[in-house]
Design an enzyme around this catalytic site. Structure first.
Site, PDB file in Angstrom:
ATOM      1  N   ILE A  79       0.830  -1.201   0.000  1.00  0.00           N
ATOM      2  CA  ILE A  79       0.000   0.000   0.000  1.00  0.00           C
ATOM      3  C   ILE A  79       0.867   1.255   0.000  1.00  0.00           C
ATOM      4  O   ILE A  79       1.971   1.268   0.534  1.00  0.00           O
ATOM      5  CB  ILE A  79      -0.999   0.014   1.184  1.00  0.00           C
ATOM      6  CG1 ILE A  79      -0.287   0.097   2.529  1.00  0.00           C
ATOM      7  CG2 ILE A  79      -1.912  -1.204   1.124  1.00  0.00           C
ATOM      8  CD1 ILE A  79      -1.209   0.303   3.706  1.00  0.00           C
ATOM      9  N   CYS A  80       0.356   2.302  -0.618  1.00  0.00           N
ATOM     10  CA  CYS A  80       1.077   3.569  -0.735  1.00  0.00           C
ATOM     11  C   CYS A  80       0.909   4.366   0.554  1.00  0.00           C
ATOM     12  O   CYS A  80      -0.204   4.715   0.938  1.00  0.00           O
ATOM     13  CB  CYS A  80       0.533   4.359  -1.920  1.00  0.00           C
ATOM     14  SG  CYS A  80       1.311   5.962  -2.106  1.00  0.00           S
TER      15      CYS A  80
END
Length: 164
Positions: A115-116
């Site tokens: 995930i960013c």
């Protein structure tokens, strides 16, 4: 930048003191003990507030973590595998949390389902080394990511509910 709810959640997660990563074998064991205590407290707090949303376990060395996380949307529970490795430069470098089954389904994700977290979480983590640990990464990284991305992915029909 941090809302009252997040501030309250954070204030109930014990801060860590030992600055050690997997390379510092002797001290790493002590850091892991702190990590587990912090995670246990965070999970207990979540259960008491009715917002239990993940389970984690690690390998014996505490360098690979895996488990499940879930997000409730319109009374349906969407469950995902979660995994991450502890970087050798931990705690200076935050873990990169991955949800492998969502790989490629959102722009806010890197290859492998990571995930960013660059814009909001990483600067906050950097300011709080070594006080933040895995529980903080879950509370400040994965939880808000799930809250934003999962409803959007459901609305777009990219993920659908799976009966158990």
């Amino acid at each position: 930048m941090v809302d009252d709810s997040t501030r309250k959640t954070l204030s109930n997660i014990p801060l860590l003191q030992i600055r050690a990563g997997p390379r510092e074998k002797d001290v790493w064991v002590q850091r892991l003990k702190e990590e587990y205590q912090s995670l246990i407290k965070y999970v207990e707090n979540n259960k008491q507030s009715g917002s239990d949303w993940f389970r984690l376990e690690s390998n014996k060395e505490g360098t690979k973590w895996f488990g499940k996380c879930w997000y409730m949307h319109e009374l349906l529970r969407y469950e995902f595998d979660v995994e991450f490795d502890i970087p050798v430069t931990y705690p200076t470098t935050a873990p990169e949390i991955a949800l492998p089954e969502l790989d490629g389904k959102t722009a806010k994700m890197y290859r492998g389902g990571k995930i960013c977290l660059t814009d909001h979480f990483k600067p906050l983590w950097a300011r709080n080394v070594p006080k933040f640990g895995i529980a903080h990464a879950m509370a400040l990284g994965l939880a808000p990511w799930l809250a934003v991305e999962i409803p959007d992915l459901i609305e777009k029909g990219i993920i659908t509910y799976k009966e158990k």
